[in-house]
Design an enzyme around this catalytic site. Sequence first.
Site, PDB file in Angstrom:
ATOM      1  N   SER A 187       2.680   4.659   0.266  1.00 50.38           N
ATOM      2  CA  SER A 187       1.388   4.224  -0.263  1.00 50.38           C
ATOM      3  C   SER A 187       0.264   4.460   0.744  1.00 50.38           C
ATOM      4  CB  SER A 187       1.435   2.748  -0.658  1.00 50.38           C
ATOM      5  OG  SER A 187       1.556   1.919   0.483  1.00 50.38           O
ATOM      6  N   ALA A 220       2.325  -6.093   1.511  1.00 49.82           N
ATOM      7  CA  ALA A 220       3.689  -5.682   1.858  1.00 49.82           C
ATOM      8  C   ALA A 220       4.087  -4.374   1.146  1.00 49.82           C
ATOM      9  CB  ALA A 220       4.667  -6.796   1.496  1.00 49.82           C
ATOM     10  N   GLY A 223       1.587  -0.440   4.054  1.00 52.88           N
ATOM     11  CA  GLY A 223       1.051   0.914   4.145  1.00 52.88           C
ATOM     12  C   GLY A 223      -0.457   0.965   4.286  1.00 52.88           C
ATOM     13  N   ASP A 239       0.243 -11.408   1.583  1.00 53.44           N
ATOM     14  CA  ASP A 239       1.385 -11.128   0.723  1.00 53.44           C
ATOM     15  C   ASP A 239       2.497 -12.117   1.034  1.00 53.44           C
ATOM     16  OD1 ASP A 239       3.644  -9.870  -0.699  1.00 53.44           O
ATOM     17  OD2 ASP A 239       2.311  -8.137  -0.831  1.00 53.44           O
ATOM     18  N   ASP A 259      -0.875 -15.880  -2.123  1.00 58.40           N
ATOM     19  CA  ASP A 259      -1.087 -15.115  -3.346  1.00 58.40           C
ATOM     20  C   ASP A 259      -2.390 -14.332  -3.217  1.00 58.40           C
ATOM     21  OD1 ASP A 259      -1.548 -14.145  -5.882  1.00 58.40           O
ATOM     22  OD2 ASP A 259      -1.420 -16.082  -6.891  1.00 58.40           O
ATOM     23  N   ASP A 275      -3.872  -3.018  -3.653  1.00 64.07           N
ATOM     24  CA  ASP A 275      -3.010  -2.096  -4.415  1.00 64.07           C
ATOM     25  C   ASP A 275      -1.917  -2.905  -5.115  1.00 64.07           C
ATOM     26  OD1 ASP A 275      -2.031   0.311  -5.401  1.00 64.07           O
ATOM     27  OD2 ASP A 275      -0.717   0.644  -3.677  1.00 64.07           O
ATOM     28  N   LYS A 304      -3.966   0.024 -12.288  1.00 63.12           N
ATOM     29  CA  LYS A 304      -2.781   0.602 -12.921  1.00 63.12           C
ATOM     30  C   LYS A 304      -3.045   0.738 -14.420  1.00 63.12           C
ATOM     31  CE  LYS A 304      -0.985  -0.298  -8.842  1.00 63.12           C
ATOM     32  NZ  LYS A 304      -0.711   0.712  -7.815  1.00 63.12           N
TER      33      LYS A 304
END
Length: 349
Positions: A187, A220, A223, A239, A259, A275, A304
């Site tokens: 990523s 997590a 990246g 994360d 969160d 992401d 997404k």
Amino acid sequence: MTASGGLLCYCRAGFEPELAAELTERAAYAGQSGHARADRGTGYVVFSASDSGAISRSLPWRELIFARQKLELVAELRALDPRDRVTPILDALRGQGGFGTLLVEHPDSDAGKPLAGLARSFGNALRPALRKAGILSPRDDESAPRLHVCFIDGDHAFVGVSRPRDSSPWPLGIPRLRMHADAPSRSALKLDEALLVLLDADERSRLLQADMRAADLGAAPGGWTWVLTRHGLRVTAIDNGPLRPQLLESGRVEHLRADGFAWRPPQPLDWMVCDMVEQPSRVAERMATWMREGWCRRTIFNLKLPMKKRWQETRTCLDLFAEQSQRPMTIRARQLFHDREEITVYASA
């Protein structure tokens, strides 16, 4: 030879309907007429219009989301004779000139990739012929318009032109990035590409400076955090999952198990990146909250997309983000080479 007018745009294979819908809607909004020709899986879309220059000016490349590259279409050549593909191209370009470089390409698709060898060898044959005819400059000139020949098949090619200030600088519109051995995940390539494509060189120099502060939501395994630290930023990685241990050894990363949709920074940050795999409308709303409340000055995040009506969902989510941010912003979005069923958005207040 078929004389052509309009645009040839490259895209990710499978997203031709989305690019066609985007070009059609944006052209209509700009008061331009035309129609898109798209076949799923080909990696390109032709948008036919009477005036290539006018439609190109109405659809700036930087504002397009699903187009990797934008070319003004000169000609479509069919039934090319393998014994002489050069002469039809010279005929198509008669009366034109001043091109600084030549790119012989093929779509980034299953059908296009086997044409890579032809593209390389044909470029070596075409380049001296174009220079002899005075169509191509004696030496490469990156400041001049670029000439493109795109092979769809061995006997089928498009001829087009790209303007340096209104097109991608990379062949096929794809920056070639290498996966770094220390990167926690692939990523990282997405954020590397986003910074390269969505920001210009001056913006990268001004907006990515040592000791700026950033948050990475849904970090997590780390990246995107890793990319930011390579630019010298200090990152709060949010994360509940684990990060790669070497990230914490840098001294530039604080890991908070929280969160990403609920956490907020105690003070405004220079950057926030995200992401997370979540419904795109929910991500757009949360990103808008960050901008509206002034929790960050600029952000890069991914949306997404669903399997159907992806252009409609893209437009809806970007409109939602802009409306709920409630402040003037620069917004740029692109489906990157390293994206899959998603787009990447940059926003700056």
